[in-house]
Design a protein around this motif. Structure first.
Motif, PDB file in Angstrom:
ATOM      1  N   SER A 248       0.848  -1.186   0.000  1.00  0.00           N
ATOM      2  CA  SER A 248       0.000   0.000   0.000  1.00  0.00           C
ATOM      3  C   SER A 248       0.885   1.237   0.000  1.00  0.00           C
ATOM      4  O   SER A 248       2.089   1.170   0.302  1.00  0.00           O
ATOM      5  CB  SER A 248      -0.910   0.032   1.233  1.00  0.00           C
ATOM      6  OG  SER A 248      -0.138   0.246   2.405  1.00  0.00           O
TER       7      SER A 248
ATOM      8  N   ARG B 299       0.720   3.604   2.124  1.00  0.00           N
ATOM      9  CA  ARG B 299       1.139   3.824   3.512  1.00  0.00           C
ATOM     10  C   ARG B 299       2.387   3.001   3.825  1.00  0.00           C
ATOM     11  O   ARG B 299       3.345   3.522   4.427  1.00  0.00           O
ATOM     12  CB  ARG B 299       0.003   3.458   4.458  1.00  0.00           C
ATOM     13  CG  ARG B 299       0.363   3.635   5.923  1.00  0.00           C
ATOM     14  CD  ARG B 299      -0.828   3.415   6.818  1.00  0.00           C
ATOM     15  NE  ARG B 299      -0.502   3.668   8.207  1.00  0.00           N
ATOM     16  CZ  ARG B 299      -1.378   3.920   9.157  1.00  0.00           C
ATOM     17  NH1 ARG B 299      -2.666   3.942   8.865  1.00  0.00           N
ATOM     18  NH2 ARG B 299      -0.995   4.143  10.399  1.00  0.00           N
TER      19      ARG B 299
ATOM     20  N   GLU C  69       6.187   4.277   4.940  1.00  0.00           N
ATOM     21  CA  GLU C  69       6.854   3.783   6.140  1.00  0.00           C
ATOM     22  C   GLU C  69       8.247   3.242   5.842  1.00  0.00           C
ATOM     23  O   GLU C  69       9.121   3.237   6.717  1.00  0.00           O
ATOM     24  CB  GLU C  69       5.990   2.711   6.803  1.00  0.00           C
ATOM     25  CG  GLU C  69       4.717   3.272   7.432  1.00  0.00           C
ATOM     26  CD  GLU C  69       3.724   2.195   7.840  1.00  0.00           C
ATOM     27  OE1 GLU C  69       3.923   1.029   7.415  1.00  0.00           O
ATOM     28  OE2 GLU C  69       2.757   2.516   8.557  1.00  0.00           O
TER      29      GLU C  69
ATOM     30  N   GLU D 298      -3.384  11.043  -0.513  1.00  0.00           N
ATOM     31  CA  GLU D 298      -4.406  11.383   0.465  1.00  0.00           C
ATOM     32  C   GLU D 298      -5.416  10.268   0.742  1.00  0.00           C
ATOM     33  O   GLU D 298      -6.289  10.427   1.585  1.00  0.00           O
ATOM     34  CB  GLU D 298      -5.188  12.607  -0.002  1.00  0.00           C
ATOM     35  CG  GLU D 298      -4.342  13.863  -0.170  1.00  0.00           C
ATOM     36  CD  GLU D 298      -5.163  15.048  -0.633  1.00  0.00           C
ATOM     37  OE1 GLU D 298      -4.939  16.137  -0.102  1.00  0.00           O
ATOM     38  OE2 GLU D 298      -6.022  14.873  -1.532  1.00  0.00           O
TER      39      GLU D 298
ATOM     40  N   PRO E 190      -7.244   6.679   1.978  1.00  0.00           N
ATOM     41  CA  PRO E 190      -7.350   6.158   3.353  1.00  0.00           C
ATOM     42  C   PRO E 190      -6.129   5.359   3.791  1.00  0.00           C
ATOM     43  O   PRO E 190      -5.849   5.260   4.985  1.00  0.00           O
ATOM     44  CB  PRO E 190      -8.605   5.282   3.302  1.00  0.00           C
ATOM     45  CG  PRO E 190      -8.857   5.014   1.854  1.00  0.00           C
ATOM     46  CD  PRO E 190      -8.339   6.208   1.125  1.00  0.00           C
ATOM     47  N   ASP E 191      -5.406   4.786   2.850  1.00  0.00           N
ATOM     48  CA  ASP E 191      -4.177   4.065   3.163  1.00  0.00           C
ATOM     49  C   ASP E 191      -3.023   4.684   2.380  1.00  0.00           C
ATOM     50  O   ASP E 191      -2.133   3.995   1.904  1.00  0.00           O
ATOM     51  CB  ASP E 191      -4.340   2.577   2.817  1.00  0.00           C
ATOM     52  CG  ASP E 191      -3.482   1.681   3.701  1.00  0.00           C
ATOM     53  OD1 ASP E 191      -3.006   2.161   4.754  1.00  0.00           O
ATOM     54  OD2 ASP E 191      -3.281   0.510   3.331  1.00  0.00           O
TER      55      ASP E 191
ATOM     56  N   ALA F 285       0.162  10.023   3.272  1.00  0.00           N
ATOM     57  CA  ALA F 285      -0.022  10.894   4.434  1.00  0.00           C
ATOM     58  C   ALA F 285      -0.479  10.127   5.674  1.00  0.00           C
ATOM     59  O   ALA F 285      -0.217  10.551   6.801  1.00  0.00           O
ATOM     60  CB  ALA F 285      -1.028  11.991   4.100  1.00  0.00           C
ATOM     61  N   ALA F 286      -1.132   8.989   5.466  1.00  0.00           N
ATOM     62  CA  ALA F 286      -1.645   8.207   6.592  1.00  0.00           C
ATOM     63  C   ALA F 286      -0.527   7.626   7.450  1.00  0.00           C
ATOM     64  O   ALA F 286      -0.752   7.251   8.610  1.00  0.00           O
ATOM     65  CB  ALA F 286      -2.542   7.079   6.081  1.00  0.00           C
ATOM     66  N   ALA F 287       0.686   7.555   6.903  1.00  0.00           N
ATOM     67  CA  ALA F 287       1.806   6.998   7.667  1.00  0.00           C
ATOM     68  C   ALA F 287       2.275   7.945   8.767  1.00  0.00           C
ATOM     69  O   ALA F 287       2.956   7.526   9.712  1.00  0.00           O
ATOM     70  CB  ALA F 287       2.966   6.669   6.732  1.00  0.00           C
ATOM     71  N   GLY F 288       1.944   9.243   8.651  1.00  0.00           N
ATOM     72  CA  GLY F 288       2.337  10.202   9.675  1.00  0.00           C
ATOM     73  C   GLY F 288       3.825  10.448   9.751  1.00  0.00           C
ATOM     74  O   GLY F 288       4.347  10.796  10.812  1.00  0.00           O
TER      75      GLY F 288
ATOM     76  N   HIS G  31       1.278  18.611   7.419  1.00  0.00           N
ATOM     77  CA  HIS G  31       1.539  17.291   7.997  1.00  0.00           C
ATOM     78  C   HIS G  31       3.027  16.931   7.954  1.00  0.00           C
ATOM     79  O   HIS G  31       3.394  15.771   8.161  1.00  0.00           O
ATOM     80  CB  HIS G  31       0.733  16.231   7.241  1.00  0.00           C
ATOM     81  CG  HIS G  31      -0.748  16.453   7.264  1.00  0.00           C
ATOM     82  ND1 HIS G  31      -1.532  16.139   8.350  1.00  0.00           N
ATOM     83  CD2 HIS G  31      -1.584  17.001   6.340  1.00  0.00           C
ATOM     84  CE1 HIS G  31      -2.789  16.463   8.098  1.00  0.00           C
ATOM     85  NE2 HIS G  31      -2.848  16.979   6.890  1.00  0.00           N
TER      86      HIS G  31
END
Length: 297
Positions: free
Chosen positions: A52, A54, A58, A78, A80-81, A84-87, A113
């Motif tokens: 994915s 994400r 990572e 953007e 859901p996975d 940006a979802a990895a933070g 972010h």
């Protein structure tokens, strides 16, 4: 310390670009793709695969995107996975041909972010992508471009800094407007010539080697008179997408853009007739067909 690179979009252009990153010694993770051949080839060369966007974030410090356009970029970043979802703080280099207004808006929202987003669209063909000699137009802050440069140099022979974020994508649209304008002119000129008994070989013999010759002319006619269907691997649907992006910018900025409208209509005709997946030089065949003529040869 060598930065870890993530790569999303190992298609016609991305496969060669990713291959060159591996050859230059970058640790590479690629995003899984429905076309498995390129992914498996890159894994055999030492890449790892993420399931994915994400997971790609990572595993990476810098992520390169080479997808179709702005909708695909936004989905990867953007979704859901998405990235940006990895933070994580990342540098994202968008090598897609995207809409400049979307690029600037995306860069601003991602900055909140901790993600830096720059645009670095490409010129030339998959042949140069494989050879590592692409042209790149890059927009972004000076420090961000400096950080990206070693990555870009892995697959580029020429890098031109265009200004702030979004100007790389604008320059790419202008580049494609000019080149695709030539394609539309060649296609019409060949049909007009055929009506008067002037062959494609004659047209090529007069323009080729003269002041109007250029590499784009040569790849276009490598298909027309050289009968090489792989000469210029850029689809009519992608051409129409890029011309539509430019038309949208012209509308939003109240800029007169009559020539782009005419060029865009040539490609819209081709796509509307069911030739979306054909490569740009096949426009000559399509315009000939609409005029009741055989393909120019």
């Amino acid at each position: 310390m060598t930065e870890r690179i993530g790569f999303a979009g190992v298609g016609l252009m991305g496969h060669g670009m990713a291959k060159n990153l591996l050859e230059k010694g970058f640790p590479l993770t690629v995003l899984g793709h429905r076309k498995r051949e390129a992914v498996e080839d890159l894994k055999a060369r030492g890449a790892t695969e993420a399931g994915s966007a994400r997971e790609l974030a990572e595993a990476s410090d810098i992520v390169v995107l080479c997808v179709t356009g702005s909708p695909q970029v936004r989905a990867i970043v953007e979704g859901p996975d998405g990235l940006a979802a990895a933070g994580r703080k990342l540098l994202v280099i968008d090598c897609s041909t995207s809409e400049p207004s979307v690029t600037t808006a995306l860069a601003a929202s991602l900055a909140e972010h901790g993600i830096t987003f720059i645009d670095a669209p490409l010129s030339r063909t998959p042949k140069e992508a494989w050879a590592g000699t692409l042209d790149v137009m890059v927009g972004g802050a000076e420090a961000d471009v400096a950080r990206a440069r070693p990555v870009l140099e892995a697959f580029a022979g020429r890098i031109v800094e265009t200004g702030p974020v979004g100007t790389g994508h604008m320059m790419k649209l202008l580049n494609n407007f000019v080149s695709l304008g030539y394609a539309a002119l060649y296609a019409e000129a060949l049909s007009l010539g055929a009506k008067a008994g002037v062959t494609a070989q004659t047209f090529f013999g007069v323009i080729g080697g003269g002041r109007m010759d250029c590499p784009f002319f040569q790849t276009f006619f490598e298909y027309v008179v050289g009968h090489n269907p792989e000469a210029h691997k850029f689809t009519l649907s992608n051409a129409l997408k890029d011309l539509t992006y430019l038309s949208s910018f012209a509308g939003a900025s109240a800029t007169a853009n009559p020539v782009n409208s005419a060029v865009r209509n040539s490609f819209a005709l081709a796509v509307g007739l069911g030739h979306a997946d054909g490569y740009v030089p096949t426009l000559a065949d399509i315009i000939a067909q609409t005029n009741g003529l055989p393909p120019p040869r």
